[in-house]
Design a protein around this motif. Structure first.
Motif, mmCIF file in Angstrom:
data_model
loop_
_atom_site.group_PDB
_atom_site.id
_atom_site.type_symbol
_atom_site.label_atom_id
_atom_site.label_comp_id
_atom_site.label_asym_id
_atom_site.label_seq_id
_atom_site.Cartn_x
_atom_site.Cartn_y
_atom_site.Cartn_z
ATOM 1 N N TYR A 1 -75.201 -40.334 131.256
ATOM 2 C CA TYR A 1 -74.843 -41.428 130.590
ATOM 3 C C TYR A 1 -74.636 -41.071 129.124
ATOM 4 O O TYR A 1 -73.541 -41.847 128.665
ATOM 5 C CB TYR A 1 -75.849 -42.543 130.669
ATOM 6 N N LEU A 2 -75.163 -40.501 128.461
ATOM 7 C CA LEU A 2 -74.850 -39.914 127.047
ATOM 8 C C LEU A 2 -73.568 -39.361 126.801
ATOM 9 O O LEU A 2 -72.524 -39.785 126.121
ATOM 10 C CB LEU A 2 -76.087 -39.392 126.511
ATOM 11 N N PRO A 3 -73.180 -38.282 127.632
ATOM 12 C CA PRO A 3 -71.890 -37.635 127.513
ATOM 13 C C PRO A 3 -70.757 -38.578 128.012
ATOM 14 O O PRO A 3 -69.585 -38.698 127.362
ATOM 15 C CB PRO A 3 -71.865 -36.376 128.253
ATOM 16 N N ALA A 4 -70.887 -39.323 128.789
ATOM 17 C CA ALA A 4 -70.144 -40.457 129.156
ATOM 18 C C ALA A 4 -69.930 -41.327 128.200
ATOM 19 O O ALA A 4 -68.658 -41.767 127.879
ATOM 20 C CB ALA A 4 -70.724 -41.153 130.634
ATOM 21 N N GLN A 5 -70.980 -41.817 127.378
ATOM 22 C CA GLN A 5 -70.863 -42.826 126.339
ATOM 23 C C GLN A 5 -69.937 -42.327 125.453
ATOM 24 O O GLN A 5 -69.128 -42.916 124.765
ATOM 25 C CB GLN A 5 -72.010 -43.588 126.038
ATOM 26 N N ILE A 6 -70.245 -41.030 124.999
ATOM 27 C CA ILE A 6 -69.436 -40.321 124.046
ATOM 28 C C ILE A 6 -68.097 -40.012 124.069
ATOM 29 O O ILE A 6 -67.204 -40.488 123.420
ATOM 30 C CB ILE A 6 -70.082 -38.811 123.631
ATOM 31 N N LEU A 7 -67.604 -40.068 125.510
ATOM 32 C CA LEU A 7 -66.232 -39.823 125.914
ATOM 33 C C LEU A 7 -65.604 -41.244 125.741
ATOM 34 O O LEU A 7 -64.479 -41.415 125.240
ATOM 35 C CB LEU A 7 -66.063 -39.552 127.221
#
Length: 146
Positions: A110-116
């Motif tokens: 979820y964190l890398p997804a949110q950053i993208l």
């Protein structure tokens, strides 16, 4: 100054303005991520709902910073806030859709997804707010006499 130099100067000024928008927007983004992480890690909700809750908190922070510091708007809050939340509402829908896609079928953390997703939505929010929410009204020119 020739026309090409004027265009480059205008482009550079717009670039600086976008960087200011992004830099100050990072304060709202930090608020969004704090809510996102707290809700997910606390087991309160999943990543999509947590991201949306954080998005709303970050949006409230970004409205004030954008209105006062980035765009220096004098529009009444009633007008500016309605437009801001229309732009933000579309951004929220895109955020939810992309987070659901990335953390669901694509199984991204979820964190890398949110950053993208955040990176993708910066230009949407800047364009919507610069061109519509906080844009100063142009004075009406009187009709030309013949």
């Amino acid at each position: 100054m020739n026309e090409a130099a004027m265009r480059w100067a205008a482009l550079a000024a717009r670039g600086r303005h976008i960087l200011l928008f992004a830099a100050l927007g990072s304060v709202g983004t930090l608020a969004q991520y704090a809510v996102l992480i707290a809700l997910v890690q606390g087991g309160v909700t999943g990543p999509v709902a947590s991201s949306c809750a954080g998005f709303v908190v970050g949006g409230l922070v970004n409205y004030q910073l954008g209105r006062r510091l980035v765009f220096r708007s004098v529009k009444p809050h009633r007008e500016a806030l309605a437009k801001f939340f229309t732009v933000a509402g579309i951004g929220l829908g895109l955020n939810a859709l992309l987070m659901a896609l990335l953390t669901g079928p694509l199984a991204a953390p979820y964190l890398p997804a949110q950053i993208l997703v955040t990176g993708l939505l910066v230009l949407w929010h800047y364009a919507g707010n610069a061109l519509w929410t906080f844009r100063a009204a142009r004075p009406v020119e009187p009709p030309k006499q013949v």
